[in-house]
Design a protein around this motif. Structure first.
Motif, short mmCIF file in Angstrom:
data_model
loop_
_atom_site.label_atom_id
_atom_site.label_comp_id
_atom_site.label_asym_id
_atom_site.label_seq_id
_atom_site.Cartn_x
_atom_site.Cartn_y
_atom_site.Cartn_z
N LYS A 172 1.07 -1.04 0.08
CA LYS A 172 -0.03 0.05 0.00
C LYS A 172 1.07 1.24 -0.03
CE LYS A 172 -4.15 0.08 2.03
NZ LYS A 172 -4.96 0.18 2.80
N TRP A 221 1.50 5.22 0.69
CA TRP A 221 1.04 6.34 1.58
C TRP A 221 1.95 7.66 1.14
CZ3 TRP A 221 -3.12 5.16 4.47
CH2 TRP A 221 -3.43 3.75 4.75
N TYR A 246 2.73 11.52 2.52
CA TYR A 246 2.73 12.31 3.79
C TYR A 246 3.37 13.70 3.43
CZ TYR A 246 7.74 11.46 4.12
OH TYR A 246 9.16 11.45 3.71
N THR A 282 6.68 9.65 0.19
CA THR A 282 5.98 8.45 0.02
C THR A 282 6.60 7.32 0.74
OG1 THR A 282 5.43 9.11 -2.46
CG2 THR A 282 5.09 6.85 -1.74
N SER A 285 -0.50 1.10 8.77
CA SER A 285 -1.32 1.92 8.33
C SER A 285 -0.93 3.24 8.17
CB SER A 285 -2.49 1.65 9.45
OG SER A 285 -2.08 2.17 10.80
N ALA A 286 -1.97 4.17 7.99
CA ALA A 286 -1.53 5.69 7.96
C ALA A 286 -0.90 6.29 9.48
CB ALA A 286 -2.81 6.36 7.71
N TRP A 305 -1.99 10.49 3.37
CA TRP A 305 -3.12 10.19 2.36
C TRP A 305 -2.65 8.78 1.89
CZ3 TRP A 305 -0.59 15.02 2.29
CH2 TRP A 305 -1.36 15.89 2.65
N GLU A 306 -3.63 7.93 1.50
CA GLU A 306 -3.67 6.77 0.78
C GLU A 306 -3.24 7.07 -0.69
OE1 GLU A 306 -5.83 2.45 0.32
OE2 GLU A 306 -6.37 3.97 1.83
N ASP A 307 -2.37 6.38 -1.27
CA ASP A 307 -2.01 6.65 -2.83
C ASP A 307 -1.44 8.01 -3.27
OD1 ASP A 307 -2.75 3.94 -3.10
OD2 ASP A 307 -4.96 4.20 -3.21
N ALA A 344 -6.12 10.15 5.28
CA ALA A 344 -6.29 8.95 5.98
C ALA A 344 -5.91 9.24 7.50
CB ALA A 344 -5.56 8.06 5.52
#
Length: 97
Positions: A5, A7, A9, A33, A42-43, A73-75, A85
């Motif tokens: 996944k 992320w 930032y 990233t 996770s976030a 954020w995701e992606d 997120a």
């Protein structure tokens, strides 16, 4: 195991009545990233990694804690905390000793 996944930032600092701006003299240093491959990463996990780097830099540089926020954020990067997120704000402690 195929559960990667991405992320994104960004670290911001307050800028008076203008709101927030990218943190530091080199904003690209605090924007990036992180790719995780475990569900527990996770976030919040990504924000913790960034906060750890910030605190280490502050301690090594002797600058003391700063007022910042870390947005994850995701992606892909969004507009701000409203579409993030996870967001955490760090404020320097006030020592009323």
């Amino acid at each position: 195991m195929g559960a990667e996944k991405g992320w994104v930032y960004r670290v911001d600092e307050p800028h008076g009545s203008q709101g927030w701006r990218p943190y530091g003299g080199h904003p690209d240093r605090w924007r990036g990233t992180v790719v995780t491959d475990k569900p527990e990463e996770s976030a919040e996990y990504v924000a913790a990694l960034v906060v750890t780097d910030l605190v280490t830099e502050w301690e090594v540089g002797g600058t003391g804690q700063r007022h910042v926020r870390v947005i994850v954020w995701e992606d892909e990067e969004g507009d701000g905390p409203e579409d993030a997120a996870f967001t955490v704000e760090i404020r320097p402690g006030i020592d009323a000793g």
